[in-house]
Design a protein around this motif. Structure first.
Motif, PDB file in Angstrom:
ATOM      1  N   HIS A  11      -7.786   0.771 -12.459  1.00  0.00           N
ATOM      2  CA  HIS A  11      -9.192   0.813 -11.588  1.00  0.00           C
ATOM      3  C   HIS A  11     -10.123  -0.140 -12.455  1.00  0.00           C
ATOM      4  O   HIS A  11     -10.374  -0.205 -13.654  1.00  0.00           O
ATOM      5  N   ILE A  12     -10.672  -0.907 -11.583  1.00  0.00           N
ATOM      6  CA  ILE A  12     -11.333  -2.031 -12.109  1.00  0.00           C
ATOM      7  C   ILE A  12     -12.784  -1.734 -11.036  1.00  0.00           C
ATOM      8  O   ILE A  12     -12.995  -2.081 -10.007  1.00  0.00           O
ATOM      9  N   CYS A  13     -13.771  -1.459 -11.855  1.00  0.00           N
ATOM     10  CA  CYS A  13     -15.220  -1.238 -11.105  1.00  0.00           C
ATOM     11  C   CYS A  13     -15.888  -2.524 -10.864  1.00  0.00           C
ATOM     12  O   CYS A  13     -15.686  -3.565 -11.304  1.00  0.00           O
ATOM     13  N   ASN A  14     -16.708  -2.467  -9.796  1.00  0.00           N
ATOM     14  CA  ASN A  14     -17.650  -3.841  -9.498  1.00  0.00           C
ATOM     15  C   ASN A  14     -18.271  -4.070 -10.760  1.00  0.00           C
ATOM     16  O   ASN A  14     -18.624  -3.267 -11.606  1.00  0.00           O
ATOM     17  N   GLY A  15     -18.551  -5.463 -10.767  1.00  0.00           N
ATOM     18  CA  GLY A  15     -19.394  -6.094 -11.847  1.00  0.00           C
ATOM     19  C   GLY A  15     -20.689  -6.428 -11.385  1.00  0.00           C
ATOM     20  O   GLY A  15     -20.949  -6.436  -9.935  1.00  0.00           O
ATOM     21  N   VAL A  16     -21.612  -6.749 -12.291  1.00  0.00           N
ATOM     22  CA  VAL A  16     -22.983  -7.178 -12.144  1.00  0.00           C
ATOM     23  C   VAL A  16     -23.360  -8.499 -12.788  1.00  0.00           C
ATOM     24  O   VAL A  16     -22.882  -8.519 -13.828  1.00  0.00           O
ATOM     25  N   ASP A  17     -23.960  -9.278 -12.312  1.00  0.00           N
ATOM     26  CA  ASP A  17     -24.132 -10.487 -12.861  1.00  0.00           C
ATOM     27  C   ASP A  17     -25.523 -10.282 -13.517  1.00  0.00           C
ATOM     28  O   ASP A  17     -26.736 -10.189 -13.142  1.00  0.00           O
ATOM     29  N   THR A  18     -25.290  -9.931 -14.948  1.00  0.00           N
ATOM     30  CA  THR A  18     -26.585  -9.488 -15.744  1.00  0.00           C
ATOM     31  C   THR A  18     -27.526 -10.760 -16.058  1.00  0.00           C
ATOM     32  O   THR A  18     -28.617 -10.613 -16.636  1.00  0.00           O
ATOM     33  N   ASP A  19     -27.063 -11.819 -15.607  1.00  0.00           N
ATOM     34  CA  ASP A  19     -27.993 -13.167 -15.945  1.00  0.00           C
ATOM     35  C   ASP A  19     -29.187 -12.859 -14.668  1.00  0.00           C
ATOM     36  O   ASP A  19     -30.264 -13.494 -14.899  1.00  0.00           O
ATOM     37  N   ARG A  20     -28.793 -12.390 -13.557  1.00  0.00           N
ATOM     38  CA  ARG A  20     -29.450 -12.181 -12.322  1.00  0.00           C
ATOM     39  C   ARG A  20     -30.205 -10.941 -12.371  1.00  0.00           C
ATOM     40  O   ARG A  20     -31.369 -10.844 -12.080  1.00  0.00           O
ATOM     41  N   SER A 129     -27.539   8.055   0.204  1.00  0.00           N
ATOM     42  CA  SER A 129     -26.385   7.898   1.142  1.00  0.00           C
ATOM     43  C   SER A 129     -25.644   9.130   1.464  1.00  0.00           C
ATOM     44  O   SER A 129     -25.671   9.901   0.649  1.00  0.00           O
ATOM     45  N   LEU A 130     -25.417   9.272   2.649  1.00  0.00           N
ATOM     46  CA  LEU A 130     -24.486  10.353   3.064  1.00  0.00           C
ATOM     47  C   LEU A 130     -23.093  10.166   2.565  1.00  0.00           C
ATOM     48  O   LEU A 130     -22.238  11.093   1.917  1.00  0.00           O
ATOM     49  N   ARG A 131     -22.534   8.879   2.217  1.00  0.00           N
ATOM     50  CA  ARG A 131     -21.272   8.674   1.661  1.00  0.00           C
ATOM     51  C   ARG A 131     -21.409   7.225   1.029  1.00  0.00           C
ATOM     52  O   ARG A 131     -22.374   6.378   1.644  1.00  0.00           O
ATOM     53  N   GLU A 132     -20.796   7.040   0.132  1.00  0.00           N
ATOM     54  CA  GLU A 132     -20.926   5.883  -0.692  1.00  0.00           C
ATOM     55  C   GLU A 132     -19.646   5.539  -1.369  1.00  0.00           C
ATOM     56  O   GLU A 132     -18.853   6.470  -1.839  1.00  0.00           O
ATOM     57  N   GLY A 133     -19.446   4.285  -1.563  1.00  0.00           N
ATOM     58  CA  GLY A 133     -18.148   3.899  -2.396  1.00  0.00           C
ATOM     59  C   GLY A 133     -18.704   3.837  -4.044  1.00  0.00           C
ATOM     60  O   GLY A 133     -19.542   4.569  -4.333  1.00  0.00           O
ATOM     61  N   ILE A 134     -18.242   2.785  -4.575  1.00  0.00           N
ATOM     62  CA  ILE A 134     -18.891   2.309  -5.672  1.00  0.00           C
ATOM     63  C   ILE A 134     -20.045   1.336  -5.542  1.00  0.00           C
ATOM     64  O   ILE A 134     -19.930   0.351  -5.105  1.00  0.00           O
ATOM     65  N   SER A 135     -21.224   1.926  -5.435  1.00  0.00           N
ATOM     66  CA  SER A 135     -22.565   1.141  -5.223  1.00  0.00           C
ATOM     67  C   SER A 135     -22.930   0.018  -6.059  1.00  0.00           C
ATOM     68  O   SER A 135     -23.340  -0.058  -7.280  1.00  0.00           O
ATOM     69  N   ASN A 136     -23.066  -1.059  -5.294  1.00  0.00           N
ATOM     70  CA  ASN A 136     -23.503  -2.044  -5.841  1.00  0.00           C
ATOM     71  C   ASN A 136     -25.162  -2.137  -6.315  1.00  0.00           C
ATOM     72  O   ASN A 136     -25.427  -2.660  -7.538  1.00  0.00           O
ATOM     73  N   THR A 137     -25.714  -1.525  -5.479  1.00  0.00           N
ATOM     74  CA  THR A 137     -27.219  -1.331  -5.644  1.00  0.00           C
ATOM     75  C   THR A 137     -27.308  -0.595  -6.872  1.00  0.00           C
ATOM     76  O   THR A 137     -28.406  -0.776  -7.585  1.00  0.00           O
ATOM     77  N   ALA A 141     -29.517  -1.795  -9.965  1.00  0.00           N
ATOM     78  CA  ALA A 141     -30.618  -1.105 -10.740  1.00  0.00           C
ATOM     79  C   ALA A 141     -30.375  -0.921 -12.281  1.00  0.00           C
ATOM     80  O   ALA A 141     -31.337  -1.065 -12.934  1.00  0.00           O
ATOM     81  N   MET A 142     -29.351  -0.302 -12.547  1.00  0.00           N
ATOM     82  CA  MET A 142     -29.027   0.130 -13.791  1.00  0.00           C
ATOM     83  C   MET A 142     -29.012  -1.293 -14.628  1.00  0.00           C
ATOM     84  O   MET A 142     -29.749  -1.278 -15.764  1.00  0.00           O
TER      85      MET A 142
END
Length: 181
Positions: A11-20, A129-137, A141-142
């Motif tokens: 399982h590889i979760c989405n990543g976030v560019d923490t520079d942005r 959301s009514l349904r969601e995957g792994i939410s990038n937003t 936000a986190m």
């Protein structure tokens, strides 16, 4: 059955560019980015970023915001809603906001390229959301240091630990969403 050996599955979760996507000083960011006629300096900002499609339930978050605003008709605790996004329900959201009598407290920003700068301006991020995957937003936000209130669906519970990193509410439950916000 796909026939792939379990030891080959990861399982590889989405990543976030923490520079942005990172925390910033709120007051300066708000003064630079948010319309001053909508957002006073002491505004309490409940923000949304997402497509205005039925699956994302944008009308619910608008209705919840209006209910919260009705509890403060004199605007003593200046609650504000920026909604960043576009989609098939944009017009319906716009009409609901106009009919609410609180259009001076809502900014429908449409599609924007400066979401990494806008997210840290928020005091809380709402994802109804009514349904969601792994939410990038949620992840974004986190990464910006913004607490999250999201519906308990899909991958949201993998990202938000209820009561610790945010709050999870039942899908479609406006009362629970308002209480959590």
């Amino acid at each position: 059955v796909v026939g792939i050996a379990p030891e080959k599955i990861h399982h590889i979760c989405n990543g976030v560019d923490t520079d942005r996507f990172k925390p910033v000083e709120k007051a300066a960011a708000r003064a630079d980015l948010l319309p001053s006629d909508v957002f006073p300096p002491d505004a309490i900002i409940i923000g949304c970023v997402g497509r205005m499609e039925a699956i994302k339930d944008p009308l619910n978050v608008v209705d919840v915001f209006v209910a919260l605003a009705e509890d403060d008709p004199d605007d003593q605790h200046p609650l504000r809603l920026p909604y960043v996004g576009n989609g098939a329900l944009f017009s319906a959201v716009e009409q609901r906001v106009a009919a609410s009598g609180f259009s001076d407290r809502v900014w429908l920003a449409g599609s924007r390229d400066d979401v990494p700068a806008l997210l840290p301006c928020m005091d809380v991020f709402a994802l109804p959301s009514l349904r969601e995957g792994i939410s990038n937003t949620i992840l974004e936000a986190m990464a910006c240091g913004v607490p999250v209130v999201a519906t308990d669906t899909g991958g949201n519970p993998e990202l938000v630990t209820d009561g610790q990193t945010g709050a999870l509410v039942p899908v479609g439950d406006s009362t629970a969403l308002a209480a959590a916000l």
